[in-house]
Motif scaffolding. Structure first.
Motif, mmCIF file in Angstrom:
data_model
loop_
_atom_site.group_PDB
_atom_site.id
_atom_site.type_symbol
_atom_site.label_atom_id
_atom_site.label_comp_id
_atom_site.label_asym_id
_atom_site.label_seq_id
_atom_site.Cartn_x
_atom_site.Cartn_y
_atom_site.Cartn_z
ATOM 1 N N VAL A 55 -8.154 10.202 6.811
ATOM 2 C CA VAL A 55 -7.631 9.161 7.699
ATOM 3 C C VAL A 55 -7.119 9.784 8.991
ATOM 4 C CG1 VAL A 55 -5.793 7.450 7.981
ATOM 5 C CG2 VAL A 55 -7.114 7.527 5.860
ATOM 6 N N ILE B 253 -12.621 0.681 3.918
ATOM 7 C CA ILE B 253 -11.470 -0.044 3.379
ATOM 8 C C ILE B 253 -11.796 -0.478 1.951
ATOM 9 C CG2 ILE B 253 -10.171 -2.204 3.509
ATOM 10 C CD1 ILE B 253 -10.137 -1.894 6.507
ATOM 11 N N SER C 288 -8.037 3.325 -0.345
ATOM 12 C CA SER C 288 -7.558 3.537 1.022
ATOM 13 C C SER C 288 -6.465 2.532 1.372
ATOM 14 C CB SER C 288 -8.714 3.440 2.016
ATOM 15 O OG SER C 288 -9.362 2.181 1.936
ATOM 16 N N LEU D 249 -2.720 3.184 2.840
ATOM 17 C CA LEU D 249 -2.266 2.602 4.104
ATOM 18 C C LEU D 249 -0.968 1.814 3.944
ATOM 19 C CD1 LEU D 249 -5.635 1.347 5.615
ATOM 20 C CD2 LEU D 249 -4.294 3.329 6.333
ATOM 21 N N VAL E 129 -11.163 1.932 8.148
ATOM 22 C CA VAL E 129 -9.754 2.189 8.443
ATOM 23 C C VAL E 129 -9.565 2.395 9.944
ATOM 24 C CG1 VAL E 129 -7.866 3.847 8.131
ATOM 25 C CG2 VAL E 129 -9.220 3.095 6.154
#
Length: 362
Positions: A206, A215, A219, A223, A269
Motif C-alpha cells: 500500500v 480492494i 486490504s 485500511l 486502494v
C-alpha cells in the motif's frame, strides 16, 4: 480376568470413563486454544461394551485388565491443514506422557506406492487429577486433517483396512484417489500460506504501489486501521460526540465494505486513497449532517462502526452517479431500521443536495 468379567467391570466403570472422555476433550481443547491453533473440531468417544467384547474375543488372552486396553477412551483432533497435524502432534508430546509402544505416526510409514491416507495416532497417559478414579489411565488421540479424516471415514465405510483387502480391479483407483487427496491437502496449505503472506505484505505494498492493491476483505481490514480512513472515522465520531467502536466484533464488515466500494466503481486502494484526499471535506460534512438524521443506524450500539467514512463516501458517489442507486448501499450494509428503505434514501438524497449546494456556493 476372563472376557465376560472384563466387559462387566467396564460396564460398571463406564461413568468414570465418560468423565475421563469429557475431561481429556476439555484439556485438549484448552491446550490447542492456548497455543493459538485454529482447529476444525475436537471430539471424544468411549468404547461401547459390545465393541470391547468383540475386541477381547478377537484377541483372547491379550488383556488381563481394563488398564491394558488403550482405546477405551478416544479423542479425535481434526485440523484444517495437513501441516497442522504435526504441530498438534508436537503439542501432545510436550504436554503428555506418551506410550510410544502403542503410538504410531502413520503418515511417516507410507511406502511410495502404499494405498491409504493416514494421520497420527497417539496413546497418552491421563494426568492423575483428571479423573481420580482412573489415575494414569491411557487413552487414544487421533490427529488428522479434514481430508485425511474424509479418506479414513470412507475407507472404513467401504471395509478396506489395507492394500490387500482392496480388489485388484479397483486398487488403481484407490491409488489415484489417495494421490489426489494428498495433492489437494498440499494445495490448501499453499493457499493458506498465500493468504497469510498477502496480509503480511499489505502495508508495504500500500505504501509503495497502492494502485496494484485490489480492494478486498484483507486490504479493507488493513485500511480500516490506518490513515486516512481511520482519521475520517474519528472525525465523524467527534462531530457526533460518540465513540468510534474500533473493536466492533463484525468479521464480515471488511467484506461488506469492499463489496460496497466495488458497487460504486472503486476497485483499487490507490484509487480510493486519491478520491478520499480530494473529497475528505465533503465526506466529513455529509456524514456530520446525515448521521443525526439516521440515529437508528448507530445509536442502539452506542457509537460508529469502523469504516463509517467509507459508507458516507459511497453514498456520495451513489448520489452523484445516475447509474447507481443509494438504496443498494443501504441493502449491502443492512442499514434498515424502523424507517423504510425509501425514507432512508430520501434523507440521503436531501442531505446530498444540501452538501453539494454548499460546495457549489463555496
Amino acid at each position: 480376568m476372563n472376557s465376560e468379567a472384563l466387559v462387566q467391570a467396564y460396564r460398571e466403570a463406564l461413568p468414570e470413563y465418560e468423565r475421563l472422555r469429557d475431561a481429556v476433550v476439555a484439556h485438549t481443547t484448552r491446550l490447542l486454544t492456548e497455543a493459538g491453533l485454529n482447529i476444525h473440531h475436537v471430539t471424544g468417544r468411549v468404547k461401547r461394551p459390545a465393541s470391547l467384547g468383540d475386541k477381547l474375543r478377537r484377541k483372547p488372552g491379550r488383556y488381563t485388565g481394563l488398564e491394558d486396553v488403550t482405546d477405551l477412551v478416544g479423542v479425535r483432533v481434526i485440523t484444517y491443514f495437513a501441516s497442522d497435524v504435526n504441530v498438534v502432534a508436537r503439542l501432545m508430546e510436550e504436554h503428555h506422557v506418551v506410550d510410544w509402544d502403542h503410538s504410531i505416526d502413520k503418515s511417516r510409514m507410507h511406502d511410495p506406492d502404499r494405498f491409504g491416507y493416514l494421520g497420527v495416532h497417539y496413546v497418552l497417559r491421563a494426568e492423575p487429577d483428571l479423573v481420580p478414579e482412573l489415575p494414569g489411565a491411557r487413552y487414544e488421540v487421533q490427529i488428522r486433517s479434514i481430508l485425511q479424516h474424509a479418506w479414513a471415514e470412507i475407507e472404513h465405510d467401504l471395509g478396506y483396512k489395507n492394500r490387500e483387502a482392496v480388489p485388484r480391479e479397483v486398487r488403481r483407483r484407490f491409488y489415484r484417489l489417495a494421490g489426489l487427496l494428498e495433492m489437494a491437502d498440499e494445495e490448501f496449505m499453499a493457499l493458506h500460506r498465500m493468504v497469510r503472506d498477502y496480509a503480511a505484505t499489505l502495508p508495504a505494498r500500500v505504501a509503495e504501489d497502492p494502485e496494484s492493491v485490489f480492494i478486498d476483505a484483507q486490504s479493507m481490514k488493513y485500511l480500516l486501521s490506518t490513515s486516512p480512513v481511520h482519521d475520517l472515522d474519528e472525525d465523524l465520531a467527534a462531530a457526533l460526540r460518540v465513540p468510534l467502536l474500533a473493536g466492533w466484533p463484525d468479521p464480515e464488515r471488511p467484506q461488506r465494505l469492499a463489496s460496497l466500494l466495488h458497487y460504486v466503481g472503486v476497485h483499487s486502494v490507490g484509487g480510493l486513497l486519491r478520491d478520499l484526499a480530494r473529497h475528505a471535506a465533503e465526506v466529513r460534512t455529509f456524514g456530520a449532517i446525515l448521521m443525526p438524521r439516521l440515529p437508528e443506524t448507530w445509536k442502539p450500539i452506542g457509537g460508529l462502526r469502523p469504516g463509517i467514512s467509507l459508507v458516507q463516501y459511497a453514498l456520495l458517489r451513489a448520489c452523484a452517479n445516475p447509474t447507481l442507486d443509494p438504496d443498494e448501499v443501504v441493502r449491502v450494509l443492512d442499514l434498515s431500521g424502523r424507517e423504510t428503505l425509501e425514507e432512508m434514501v430520501a434523507k440521503v438524497r436531501e442531505v446530498y443536495g444540501q452538501v453539494m449546494g454548499h460546495s457549489a456556493a463555496d
